[in-house]
Design a protein around this motif. Structure first.
Motif, PDB file in Angstrom:
ATOM      1  N   ARG A 167      35.850  38.257  34.969  1.00  0.00           N
ATOM      2  CA  ARG A 167      36.546  37.033  34.076  1.00  0.00           C
ATOM      3  C   ARG A 167      36.071  35.850  35.272  1.00  0.00           C
ATOM      4  N   THR A 168      35.906  34.852  34.479  1.00  0.00           N
ATOM      5  CA  THR A 168      35.712  33.529  35.529  1.00  0.00           C
ATOM      6  C   THR A 168      37.032  32.580  35.331  1.00  0.00           C
ATOM      7  N   ILE A 169      37.437  32.495  36.386  1.00  0.00           N
ATOM      8  CA  ILE A 169      38.817  31.459  36.311  1.00  0.00           C
ATOM      9  C   ILE A 169      38.439  30.445  37.073  1.00  0.00           C
ATOM     10  N   ASN A 170      38.352  29.273  36.587  1.00  0.00           N
ATOM     11  CA  ASN A 170      38.355  27.798  37.294  1.00  0.00           C
ATOM     12  C   ASN A 170      37.051  27.951  38.377  1.00  0.00           C
ATOM     13  N   GLY A 171      35.936  28.469  37.900  1.00  0.00           N
ATOM     14  CA  GLY A 171      34.746  28.847  38.559  1.00  0.00           C
ATOM     15  C   GLY A 171      34.652  29.936  39.493  1.00  0.00           C
ATOM     16  N   VAL A 172      35.840  30.655  39.691  1.00  0.00           N
ATOM     17  CA  VAL A 172      35.877  31.618  40.494  1.00  0.00           C
ATOM     18  C   VAL A 172      35.819  33.112  39.581  1.00  0.00           C
ATOM     19  N   THR A 173      34.999  34.129  40.065  1.00  0.00           N
ATOM     20  CA  THR A 173      34.698  35.207  39.536  1.00  0.00           C
ATOM     21  C   THR A 173      35.747  36.477  39.981  1.00  0.00           C
ATOM     22  N   LEU A 174      36.376  36.701  39.200  1.00  0.00           N
ATOM     23  CA  LEU A 174      37.531  38.196  39.287  1.00  0.00           C
ATOM     24  C   LEU A 174      36.716  39.276  38.760  1.00  0.00           C
ATOM     25  N   ALA A 175      36.265  40.133  39.595  1.00  0.00           N
ATOM     26  CA  ALA A 175      35.596  41.279  39.380  1.00  0.00           C
ATOM     27  C   ALA A 175      36.612  42.664  39.491  1.00  0.00           C
ATOM     28  N   LEU A 176      36.673  43.489  38.519  1.00  0.00           N
ATOM     29  CA  LEU A 176      37.164  44.725  38.563  1.00  0.00           C
ATOM     30  C   LEU A 176      36.133  45.899  39.067  1.00  0.00           C
ATOM     31  N   MET A 177      36.034  46.649  40.152  1.00  0.00           N
ATOM     32  CA  MET A 177      34.950  47.449  40.760  1.00  0.00           C
ATOM     33  C   MET A 177      35.866  48.749  40.686  1.00  0.00           C
ATOM     34  N   GLN A 178      34.740  49.505  40.667  1.00  0.00           N
ATOM     35  CA  GLN A 178      35.287  51.022  40.815  1.00  0.00           C
ATOM     36  C   GLN A 178      34.340  51.779  41.760  1.00  0.00           C
ATOM     37  N   TYR A 208      53.698  53.560  44.118  1.00  0.00           N
ATOM     38  CA  TYR A 208      53.767  52.164  43.153  1.00  0.00           C
ATOM     39  C   TYR A 208      53.060  52.767  41.915  1.00  0.00           C
ATOM     40  N   PRO A 209      53.629  52.768  40.647  1.00  0.00           N
ATOM     41  CA  PRO A 209      52.943  53.243  39.233  1.00  0.00           C
ATOM     42  C   PRO A 209      51.872  52.138  39.196  1.00  0.00           C
ATOM     43  N   LEU A 210      50.566  52.626  38.855  1.00  0.00           N
ATOM     44  CA  LEU A 210      49.411  51.793  38.389  1.00  0.00           C
ATOM     45  C   LEU A 210      49.671  50.864  37.460  1.00  0.00           C
ATOM     46  N   ASP A 211      50.393  51.187  36.350  1.00  0.00           N
ATOM     47  CA  ASP A 211      50.670  50.327  35.287  1.00  0.00           C
ATOM     48  C   ASP A 211      51.854  49.242  35.598  1.00  0.00           C
ATOM     49  N   GLU A 212      52.541  49.512  36.573  1.00  0.00           N
ATOM     50  CA  GLU A 212      53.589  48.427  37.099  1.00  0.00           C
ATOM     51  C   GLU A 212      52.689  47.457  38.151  1.00  0.00           C
ATOM     52  N   ALA A 213      52.009  48.129  38.884  1.00  0.00           N
ATOM     53  CA  ALA A 213      51.295  47.422  39.862  1.00  0.00           C
ATOM     54  C   ALA A 213      50.282  46.208  39.571  1.00  0.00           C
ATOM     55  N   ALA A 214      49.472  47.072  38.500  1.00  0.00           N
ATOM     56  CA  ALA A 214      48.225  46.164  38.223  1.00  0.00           C
ATOM     57  C   ALA A 214      48.502  44.558  37.440  1.00  0.00           C
ATOM     58  N   LEU A 248      38.735  43.527  42.886  1.00  0.00           N
ATOM     59  CA  LEU A 248      39.682  44.706  43.148  1.00  0.00           C
ATOM     60  C   LEU A 248      38.824  45.763  42.915  1.00  0.00           C
ATOM     61  N   VAL A 249      39.060  46.907  44.057  1.00  0.00           N
ATOM     62  CA  VAL A 249      38.058  47.855  44.049  1.00  0.00           C
ATOM     63  C   VAL A 249      39.018  49.100  43.741  1.00  0.00           C
ATOM     64  N   LEU A 250      38.981  49.668  42.631  1.00  0.00           N
ATOM     65  CA  LEU A 250      39.760  50.644  42.204  1.00  0.00           C
ATOM     66  C   LEU A 250      38.951  51.917  42.371  1.00  0.00           C
ATOM     67  N   TYR A 251      39.878  52.874  42.660  1.00  0.00           N
ATOM     68  CA  TYR A 251      39.398  54.126  43.122  1.00  0.00           C
ATOM     69  C   TYR A 251      39.932  55.182  41.969  1.00  0.00           C
ATOM     70  N   GLY A 252      38.941  55.721  41.305  1.00  0.00           N
ATOM     71  CA  GLY A 252      38.939  56.600  40.236  1.00  0.00           C
ATOM     72  C   GLY A 252      39.165  55.972  39.071  1.00  0.00           C
ATOM     73  N   GLU A 253      38.934  56.733  37.864  1.00  0.00           N
ATOM     74  CA  GLU A 253      38.891  56.222  36.537  1.00  0.00           C
ATOM     75  C   GLU A 253      40.483  55.710  35.969  1.00  0.00           C
ATOM     76  N   GLU A 254      41.687  56.454  36.505  1.00  0.00           N
ATOM     77  CA  GLU A 254      42.792  56.347  36.267  1.00  0.00           C
ATOM     78  C   GLU A 254      43.310  54.817  36.568  1.00  0.00           C
ATOM     79  N   ALA A 255      43.077  54.494  37.794  1.00  0.00           N
ATOM     80  CA  ALA A 255      43.089  53.286  38.407  1.00  0.00           C
ATOM     81  C   ALA A 255      42.508  52.273  37.828  1.00  0.00           C
ATOM     82  N   TYR A 256      41.146  52.492  37.530  1.00  0.00           N
ATOM     83  CA  TYR A 256      40.289  51.283  36.859  1.00  0.00           C
ATOM     84  C   TYR A 256      40.880  51.205  35.529  1.00  0.00           C
TER      85      TYR A 256
END
Ligand code: AR6
Length: 183
Positions: free
Chosen positions: A8-19, A133-139, A161-169
């Motif tokens: 996503r681009t927010i205010n010119g900053v790229t937020l990337a979800l990586m796995q 911490y449960p992923l769905d609460e922490a994310a 945000l570098v996520l390890y594994g499919e569930e976290a992603y």
């Protein structure tokens, strides 16, 4: 392998979800999921110290510790980064006020990035491994803190945000879709 899966681009900053593995990332700062004794451990902490080399632990020993909800800075040894920010997230079910402490750990790293004038930072999913911490609460907490931060003037151009594994992603992808629908 490290894969960029969503941005996503927010205010010119790229937020990337990586796995993938955070030690493979190139960034001005890589965030470690540390403990308050800065004593090393498994998970992200183990991977960072193994890949970065002994210099990082030497600096951690000199610093001595870090309160939960905060972060301290070392150099990055052999990692492809200038700094490692050692952030201490809350232990789920043990630390009171866990949501506030988790947000604070992310916020402290973002504030350090501004203080050092950094353009890029890579976070793991703090507290969601050994600290339970449960992923769905922490994310949503992680993403809300980052999004609110980059909506204001910032030196940052790229937050990963570098996520390890499919569930976290998937947990982070769901939370991101709820907060910022795909552009
Ligand atoms: N790259 C990216 N993410 C990772 C990696 C990696 N190489 N390895 C694990 N994860 P954790 P915490 C994910 O346990 O919960 C340590 O012993 C993992 O799947 O690393 O904050 C420290 O010394 C999970 O989603 O950190 C502390 O004592 C997330 O990263 C304690 O664990 C965080 O898992 C900190 O626990």
């Amino acid at each position: 392998m490290l894969e960029q899966r969503e941005t996503r681009t927010i205010n010119g900053v790229t937020l990337a979800l990586m796995q993938g593995n955070i030690v493979e990332v190139e960034a001005d700062a890589i965030v470690n999921a540390a403990n308050s004794a800065l004593a090393g451990g498994g998970g992200v902490d183990g991977a960072i110290h193994r890949a970065g080399g002994p210099q990082i632990m030497e600096e951690c020993r000199k610093i001595g510790g870090c309160p939960t909800g905060s972060a301290v800075v070392t150099t990055a040894g052999r990692l492809r980064a200038k700094y490692v920010f050692h952030a201490v997230g809350p232990i789920y079910g043990v630390d009171r006020d866990a949501p506030r402490l988790l947000a604070s750990a992310y916020q402290r790293c973002l504030d350090l990035a501004e203080q050092y004038g950094l353009q890029s930072i890579a976070f793991p999913s703090l507290s969601t491994g050994a600290y339970g911490y449960p992923l769905d609460e922490a994310a949503p907490i992680a993403l809300r803190t980052i999004i609110a931060h980059v909506q204001k003037p910032t030196s940052l151009k790229r937050v990963m945000l570098v996520l390890y594994g499919e569930e976290a992603y998937r947990a982070y992808a769901r939370a991101l879709a709820a907060l910022l629908p795909a552009q």
